[in-house]
Motif scaffolding. Structure first.
Motif, PDB file in Angstrom:
ATOM      1  N   ILE A 218       0.866  -1.179   0.000  1.00  0.00           N
ATOM      2  CA  ILE A 218       0.000   0.000   0.000  1.00  0.00           C
ATOM      3  C   ILE A 218       0.903   1.230   0.000  1.00  0.00           C
ATOM      4  CG2 ILE A 218      -1.704   1.271   1.353  1.00  0.00           C
ATOM      5  CD1 ILE A 218      -2.832  -1.439   2.202  1.00  0.00           C
ATOM      6  N   LEU A 219       0.857   1.985  -1.110  1.00  0.00           N
ATOM      7  CA  LEU A 219       1.832   3.045  -1.362  1.00  0.00           C
ATOM      8  C   LEU A 219       1.150   4.387  -1.565  1.00  0.00           C
ATOM      9  CD1 LEU A 219       4.130   1.145  -3.898  1.00  0.00           C
ATOM     10  CD2 LEU A 219       4.372   1.300  -1.401  1.00  0.00           C
ATOM     11  N   ASN A 220       1.829   5.439  -1.110  1.00  0.00           N
ATOM     12  CA  ASN A 220       1.338   6.804  -1.248  1.00  0.00           C
ATOM     13  C   ASN A 220       1.561   7.292  -2.682  1.00  0.00           C
ATOM     14  OD1 ASN A 220       0.736   9.513  -1.087  1.00  0.00           O
ATOM     15  ND2 ASN A 220       1.984   9.912   0.714  1.00  0.00           N
ATOM     16  N   ALA A 221       0.469   7.431  -3.425  1.00  0.00           N
ATOM     17  CA  ALA A 221       0.572   7.853  -4.823  1.00  0.00           C
ATOM     18  C   ALA A 221       1.027   9.298  -4.958  1.00  0.00           C
ATOM     19  CB  ALA A 221      -0.780   7.679  -5.517  1.00  0.00           C
ATOM     20  N   ALA A 228       7.308   4.986  -6.621  1.00  0.00           N
ATOM     21  CA  ALA A 228       8.297   4.237  -7.407  1.00  0.00           C
ATOM     22  C   ALA A 228       8.628   2.890  -6.782  1.00  0.00           C
ATOM     23  CB  ALA A 228       9.572   5.065  -7.556  1.00  0.00           C
ATOM     24  N   MET A 229       8.276   2.688  -5.526  1.00  0.00           N
ATOM     25  CA  MET A 229       8.554   1.415  -4.864  1.00  0.00           C
ATOM     26  C   MET A 229       7.715   0.272  -5.422  1.00  0.00           C
ATOM     27  SD  MET A 229       8.913   2.632  -0.898  1.00  0.00           S
ATOM     28  CE  MET A 229       9.999   4.003  -0.457  1.00  0.00           C
ATOM     29  N   ALA A 230       6.712   0.581  -6.230  1.00  0.00           N
ATOM     30  CA  ALA A 230       5.884  -0.462  -6.833  1.00  0.00           C
ATOM     31  C   ALA A 230       6.729  -1.449  -7.635  1.00  0.00           C
ATOM     32  CB  ALA A 230       4.821   0.176  -7.724  1.00  0.00           C
ATOM     33  N   SER A 231       7.836  -0.964  -8.185  1.00  0.00           N
ATOM     34  CA  SER A 231       8.690  -1.839  -8.993  1.00  0.00           C
ATOM     35  C   SER A 231       9.563  -2.753  -8.142  1.00  0.00           C
ATOM     36  CB  SER A 231       9.591  -0.991  -9.903  1.00  0.00           C
ATOM     37  OG  SER A 231      10.488  -0.207  -9.129  1.00  0.00           O
ATOM     38  N   ARG A 232       9.527  -2.558  -6.832  1.00  0.00           N
ATOM     39  CA  ARG A 232      10.408  -3.325  -5.944  1.00  0.00           C
ATOM     40  C   ARG A 232       9.680  -4.453  -5.214  1.00  0.00           C
ATOM     41  NH1 ARG A 232      13.409   1.202  -2.408  1.00  0.00           N
ATOM     42  NH2 ARG A 232      14.269  -0.681  -1.426  1.00  0.00           N
ATOM     43  N   THR A 233       8.443  -4.733  -5.583  1.00  0.00           N
ATOM     44  CA  THR A 233       7.690  -5.767  -4.882  1.00  0.00           C
ATOM     45  C   THR A 233       7.003  -6.705  -5.863  1.00  0.00           C
ATOM     46  OG1 THR A 233       5.982  -6.157  -3.216  1.00  0.00           O
ATOM     47  CG2 THR A 233       5.611  -4.321  -4.738  1.00  0.00           C
ATOM     48  N   LYS A 234       6.850  -7.945  -5.432  1.00  0.00           N
ATOM     49  CA  LYS A 234       6.096  -8.920  -6.225  1.00  0.00           C
ATOM     50  C   LYS A 234       4.653  -8.991  -5.755  1.00  0.00           C
ATOM     51  CE  LYS A 234       7.984 -12.671  -3.322  1.00  0.00           C
ATOM     52  NZ  LYS A 234       9.028 -11.886  -2.626  1.00  0.00           N
ATOM     53  N   ALA A 235       4.312  -8.211  -4.725  1.00  0.00           N
ATOM     54  CA  ALA A 235       2.952  -8.196  -4.194  1.00  0.00           C
ATOM     55  C   ALA A 235       2.044  -7.303  -5.038  1.00  0.00           C
ATOM     56  CB  ALA A 235       2.966  -7.689  -2.757  1.00  0.00           C
ATOM     57  N   LYS A 236       0.746  -7.457  -4.833  1.00  0.00           N
ATOM     58  CA  LYS A 236      -0.220  -6.541  -5.439  1.00  0.00           C
ATOM     59  C   LYS A 236       0.021  -5.144  -4.895  1.00  0.00           C
ATOM     60  CE  LYS A 236      -4.312  -6.438  -3.634  1.00  0.00           C
ATOM     61  NZ  LYS A 236      -5.677  -6.840  -3.216  1.00  0.00           N
ATOM     62  N   VAL A 237      -0.182  -4.110  -5.709  1.00  0.00           N
ATOM     63  CA  VAL A 237       0.023  -2.721  -5.301  1.00  0.00           C
ATOM     64  C   VAL A 237      -1.321  -2.003  -5.244  1.00  0.00           C
ATOM     65  CG1 VAL A 237       1.049  -0.501  -5.918  1.00  0.00           C
ATOM     66  CG2 VAL A 237       2.360  -2.619  -6.217  1.00  0.00           C
ATOM     67  N   LEU A 238      -1.553  -1.321  -4.117  1.00  0.00           N
ATOM     68  CA  LEU A 238      -2.749  -0.518  -3.926  1.00  0.00           C
ATOM     69  C   LEU A 238      -2.293   0.902  -3.596  1.00  0.00           C
ATOM     70  CD1 LEU A 238      -5.871  -1.020  -3.818  1.00  0.00           C
ATOM     71  CD2 LEU A 238      -5.624  -1.190  -1.328  1.00  0.00           C
ATOM     72  N   HIS A 295      -9.725  -1.720   3.341  1.00  0.00           N
ATOM     73  CA  HIS A 295     -10.334  -2.172   2.081  1.00  0.00           C
ATOM     74  C   HIS A 295      -9.704  -3.479   1.621  1.00  0.00           C
ATOM     75  CE1 HIS A 295     -11.825  -2.260  -2.029  1.00  0.00           C
ATOM     76  NE2 HIS A 295     -10.576  -2.396  -2.424  1.00  0.00           N
ATOM     77  N   ASP A 296      -8.392  -3.555   1.686  1.00  0.00           N
ATOM     78  CA  ASP A 296      -7.701  -4.762   1.242  1.00  0.00           C
ATOM     79  C   ASP A 296      -8.101  -5.968   2.087  1.00  0.00           C
ATOM     80  OD1 ASP A 296      -5.548  -6.018  -0.426  1.00  0.00           O
ATOM     81  OD2 ASP A 296      -4.667  -6.354   1.549  1.00  0.00           O
ATOM     82  N   LEU A 297      -8.450  -5.720   3.342  1.00  0.00           N
ATOM     83  CA  LEU A 297      -8.810  -6.816   4.241  1.00  0.00           C
ATOM     84  C   LEU A 297     -10.309  -7.064   4.296  1.00  0.00           C
ATOM     85  CD1 LEU A 297      -6.230  -6.154   7.089  1.00  0.00           C
ATOM     86  CD2 LEU A 297      -6.120  -7.818   5.244  1.00  0.00           C
ATOM     87  N   GLY A 298     -11.054  -6.446   3.358  1.00  0.00           N
ATOM     88  CA  GLY A 298     -12.437  -6.830   3.165  1.00  0.00           C
ATOM     89  C   GLY A 298     -13.506  -5.988   3.826  1.00  0.00           C
ATOM     90  N   MET A 299     -13.147  -4.837   4.376  1.00  0.00           N
ATOM     91  CA  MET A 299     -14.157  -3.993   4.996  1.00  0.00           C
ATOM     92  C   MET A 299     -14.838  -3.119   3.936  1.00  0.00           C
ATOM     93  SD  MET A 299     -12.346  -2.874   8.614  1.00  0.00           S
ATOM     94  CE  MET A 299     -13.813  -2.007   9.187  1.00  0.00           C
TER      95      MET A 299
END
Length: 475
Positions: A218-221, A228-238, A295-299
């Motif tokens: 979960i990154l601050n747009a 830019a850290m989105a490129s450093r993870t294999k996880a989903k990005v929100l 949100h990611d955890l379903g609320m």
């Protein structure tokens, strides 16, 4: 902690048992490093500090009910002895987290970590039992102690992660591997130790690198270095932020007449209105980060908006707003300070003062130095003093030595208002000045780095018996 026998703990940490008649005895109470926090069934962790050696309290904590001591030498009472107490504590935390099966949420950033962590915890605990970092207990000792406070019914574990150099967050994520990782911002806190914002970003990004493929970053747009850290993870990005391309965003942001943020929260599942009980527009970003986690955890968006609107301040000395009987409002934000949080606090002060100014009230900024800024210290202190002028803060009281003089000089050089700024030597001098000049309707912000201890000014201003700063702070 989840119940473990002393024999199990010794195996996990690679230690030897001494003076333990029955290794099957279980640790059922909290794991603590402070002898005053021992409860029946506790495990006491004996650290050797600069002034205090925890081993000296071994007999006392066992007398108070501790099951055993985690120590680096035999202590004459039940003990598990290891070569490295800190490493053993981390190994125990890792094992407990793995057995627990809770969803682990970790967050980091240069500013706003503790406030955001408190928001995330208050939202998630509406869904299921949640354990979270107390205060800023976010280092290699505080983090495993927090993880070990989880119990069998814990479903969410929310952990704040701090860093003072490269590799620190990687170490912490090794102890408590997160499934959800939040990066709030990259600022200038500790820049003197890191060497630059790019180096800070490199260190903070270790969190998203640790996430599994089925996890979420979960990154601050709104922060390019974080985005830019989105490129450093294999996880989903929100992404969260105020821009139109953020997955979780705030629309129609405004402040109430008291300086509390109100906005429309939009998530992929819908939109709902939020009015925070917290003060200052900077909390919008913190709230969005918490909303993205929920949100990611379903609320649902409605559940999230309600929880955020009812959430308060859980950690002391962070924008604590108290109105005295005489109408003076004291804002105690003295737990810590860096350039980003100092600017946010000043903007919050200015917003709070708008309605009061029409009635003759004034805004006071009582500020001390910001630590660990290295070569940037002069420029950053000068800039904060100048910002106080630009925000039309009525009076600046700079407290302390050289850095405080830079705050005052920045205000003075910014314009004629700077003549309303004053430099005083210490907290007691600030209190004496304020007591003689404050009047009903005034708002006083108190903020500095933790080492300054400026919370004593706020405490003295709120004391009803006229005690001096030293007496108030010692209570």
């Amino acid at each position: 902690m989840i119940a473990l026998s002393l024999a199990e703990i010794a195996t996990v940490v690679g230690g030897q048992t001494y003076d333990i008649p029955d290794p099957s005895v279980q640790v059922t109470g909290p794991v603590v490093r402070d002898s005053r926090e021992v409860e029946p069934g506790s495990l006491f962790v004996a650290f050797v500090g600069e002034r205090v050696d925890g081993h000296d309290y071994a007999a006392a904590v066992v007398d108070a009910g501790a099951a055993a001591v985690l120590a680096s030498r035999p202590v004459g009472v039940p003990a598990i002895v290891v070569d490295d107490v800190q490493a053993a504590l981390g190994a125990l935390a890792r094992t407990v987290v793995e057995r627990l099966g809770a969803t682990l949420v970790a967050l980091t950033g240069s500013a706003g970590k503790t406030s955001t962590k408190d928001l995330i915890a208050q939202v998630l605990r509406r869904k299921a039992p949640t354990v979270f970092t107390p205060g800023s207990f976010n280092n290699e000792i505080g983090l495993p102690l927090t993880a070990l406070s989880a119990t069998d019914d814990t479903r969410y574990l929310v952990l704040e992660m701090g860093a003072r150099g490269k590799g620190h967050i990687r170490y912490l994520t090794g102890l408590t591997p997160p499934r959800v990782g939040v990066v709030l911002n990259v600022g200038t806190a500790h820049i003197g130790e890191f060497g630059g914002r790019e180096q800070i970003a490199e260190a903070k990004g270790e969190l998203v690198e640790s996430l599994p493929a089925d996890g979420t970053a979960i990154l601050n747009a709104d922060d390019p270095l974080v985005r830019a850290m989105a490129s450093r993870t294999k996880a989903k990005v929100l992404l969260f932020g105020e821009g139109a391309d953020a997955d979780v965003r705030a629309e129609n942001v405004r402040l109430t007449e008291n300086g509390q943020p109100s906005f429309s929260l939009r998530t992929p599942s819908g939109c709902s209105d939020v009015t925070l009980r917290l003060y200052g527009e900077h909390h919008v970003s913190n709230a969005l980060a918490a909303a993205a986690v929920a949100h990611d955890l379903g609320m649902s968006v409605e559940e999230i908006a309600l929880a955020l609107s009812e959430a308060g301040t859980l950690s002391r000395w962070r924008m604590e707003v108290t109105e005295r009987p005489d109408g003076v409002t004291v804002v105690n934000d003295a737990y810590n300070a860096n350039p980003e949080s100092m600017r946010a606090a000043l903007r919050a002060l200015a917003a709070m003062g708008k309605t009061r100014r029409a009635k003759g009230g004034r805004t006071w900024a009582v500020l001390g130095h910001m630590a660990e800024l290295g070569d940037e210290a002069l420029a950053e202190h000068d800039a904060v003093g100048r910002l106080a002028v630009r925000l039309n803060v009525s009076k600046l009281v700079a407290v302390g030595g050289r850095e405080a003089s830079w705050l005052q000089l920045g205000a003075y050089n910014e314009g004629s208002w700077g003549e309303e700024s004053v430099h005083v030597s210490d907290a007691q001098a600030a209190v004496d000045l304020l007591r003689s000049e404050l009047r009903p309707g005034d708002v006083v912000l108190v903020k500095a780095s933790r080492s300054v201890g400026l919370e004593s000014v706020a405490q003295a201003l709120l004391a009803v018996d006229g005690d001096n700063v030293g007496e108030v702070a010692a209570r």
